[in-house]
Design a protein around this motif. Sequence first.
Motif, mmCIF file in Angstrom:
data_model
loop_
_atom_site.group_PDB
_atom_site.id
_atom_site.type_symbol
_atom_site.label_atom_id
_atom_site.label_comp_id
_atom_site.label_asym_id
_atom_site.label_seq_id
_atom_site.Cartn_x
_atom_site.Cartn_y
_atom_site.Cartn_z
ATOM 1 N N LEU A 4 43.821 37.860 34.675
ATOM 2 C CA LEU A 4 43.143 38.948 35.198
ATOM 3 C C LEU A 4 43.878 39.529 36.366
ATOM 4 O O LEU A 4 44.668 38.863 36.967
ATOM 5 C CB LEU A 4 41.731 38.702 35.968
ATOM 6 C CG LEU A 4 40.930 39.606 36.822
ATOM 7 C CD1 LEU A 4 40.517 40.587 36.125
ATOM 8 C CD2 LEU A 4 39.979 39.119 37.699
ATOM 9 N N ILE A 5 44.199 40.954 36.032
ATOM 10 C CA ILE A 5 45.073 41.578 37.065
ATOM 11 C C ILE A 5 44.123 42.228 38.109
ATOM 12 O O ILE A 5 43.091 43.245 37.528
ATOM 13 C CB ILE A 5 45.695 42.615 36.297
ATOM 14 C CG1 ILE A 5 46.964 41.971 35.463
ATOM 15 C CG2 ILE A 5 46.763 43.553 37.584
ATOM 16 C CD1 ILE A 5 47.552 42.745 34.728
ATOM 17 N N ILE A 40 35.208 37.734 37.418
ATOM 18 C CA ILE A 40 35.523 36.308 37.740
ATOM 19 C C ILE A 40 34.144 35.486 37.627
ATOM 20 O O ILE A 40 34.137 34.165 37.193
ATOM 21 C CB ILE A 40 35.892 36.129 39.130
ATOM 22 C CG1 ILE A 40 37.553 36.789 39.274
ATOM 23 C CG2 ILE A 40 35.928 34.697 39.697
ATOM 24 C CD1 ILE A 40 37.780 36.807 40.895
ATOM 25 N N ALA A 41 32.842 36.068 37.751
ATOM 26 C CA ALA A 41 31.889 35.439 37.602
ATOM 27 C C ALA A 41 31.393 35.392 36.244
ATOM 28 O O ALA A 41 30.803 34.420 35.826
ATOM 29 C CB ALA A 41 30.683 36.417 38.370
ATOM 30 N N GLY A 42 31.911 36.200 35.358
ATOM 31 C CA GLY A 42 31.727 36.298 33.987
ATOM 32 C C GLY A 42 32.863 35.552 33.126
ATOM 33 O O GLY A 42 32.483 35.296 31.681
ATOM 34 N N TYR A 43 33.726 35.102 33.456
ATOM 35 C CA TYR A 43 34.659 34.250 32.791
ATOM 36 C C TYR A 43 35.721 33.557 33.660
ATOM 37 O O TYR A 43 36.002 33.770 34.820
ATOM 38 C CB TYR A 43 35.801 35.609 32.053
ATOM 39 C CG TYR A 43 36.603 34.681 31.001
ATOM 40 C CD1 TYR A 43 35.913 34.470 29.867
ATOM 41 C CD2 TYR A 43 37.878 34.323 31.165
ATOM 42 C CE1 TYR A 43 36.966 33.701 28.747
ATOM 43 C CE2 TYR A 43 38.455 33.572 30.309
ATOM 44 C CZ TYR A 43 38.063 33.488 29.138
ATOM 45 O OH TYR A 43 38.866 32.936 28.306
ATOM 46 N N ASP A 44 36.148 32.349 33.041
ATOM 47 C CA ASP A 44 37.348 31.478 33.709
ATOM 48 C C ASP A 44 38.519 31.977 33.430
ATOM 49 O O ASP A 44 38.780 31.889 31.861
ATOM 50 C CB ASP A 44 37.170 29.994 33.542
ATOM 51 C CG ASP A 44 35.708 29.559 33.941
ATOM 52 O OD1 ASP A 44 35.421 29.957 35.190
ATOM 53 O OD2 ASP A 44 35.235 28.899 33.390
ATOM 54 N N ALA A 70 36.216 28.060 42.029
ATOM 55 C CA ALA A 70 37.235 27.417 40.844
ATOM 56 C C ALA A 70 38.747 27.100 41.501
ATOM 57 O O ALA A 70 38.732 27.640 42.757
ATOM 58 C CB ALA A 70 37.464 28.439 39.668
ATOM 59 N N LYS A 71 39.336 26.446 40.642
ATOM 60 C CA LYS A 71 40.750 26.411 40.938
ATOM 61 C C LYS A 71 41.706 27.212 40.221
ATOM 62 O O LYS A 71 42.865 26.572 39.761
ATOM 63 C CB LYS A 71 41.112 24.724 40.952
ATOM 64 C CG LYS A 71 40.317 23.996 41.790
ATOM 65 C CD LYS A 71 40.855 22.944 42.444
ATOM 66 C CE LYS A 71 39.883 22.041 43.215
ATOM 67 N NZ LYS A 71 40.235 21.621 44.281
ATOM 68 N N THR A 72 41.269 28.357 39.620
ATOM 69 C CA THR A 72 42.146 29.276 38.926
ATOM 70 C C THR A 72 43.438 29.528 39.708
ATOM 71 O O THR A 72 43.324 29.732 40.904
ATOM 72 C CB THR A 72 41.478 30.617 38.765
ATOM 73 O OG1 THR A 72 40.022 30.267 38.090
ATOM 74 C CG2 THR A 72 42.182 31.563 37.745
ATOM 75 N N PRO A 73 44.480 29.369 39.020
ATOM 76 C CA PRO A 73 45.879 29.659 39.633
ATOM 77 C C PRO A 73 45.961 31.056 40.166
ATOM 78 O O PRO A 73 45.527 32.145 39.331
ATOM 79 C CB PRO A 73 46.604 29.256 38.621
ATOM 80 C CG PRO A 73 46.289 28.500 37.598
ATOM 81 C CD PRO A 73 44.767 28.658 37.697
#
Length: 78
Positions: A4-5, A40-44, A70-73
Amino acid sequence: MKILIVEDEPSLREIMVQTLRREQYVVEQAADYASALDKIAGYDYDCILLDIMLPVMDGWAVCAHIREKAKTPIIMLT
């Protein structure tokens, strides 16, 4: 890998999207705080490229929200 940008400058965002897609990444984009949180709410995502200077709420606020869920980088763009 899905990236995601989050970047409010259309020309810069488009350059990043095109470059990453050319490298075979799946890329989604958001231009502001609200659209970023919606995505972000709709996808990891596997990684988020996040601009610090966003309209309304800055990238730090988006980052804090992501960290709650989440712990998304995240790679912060300055």
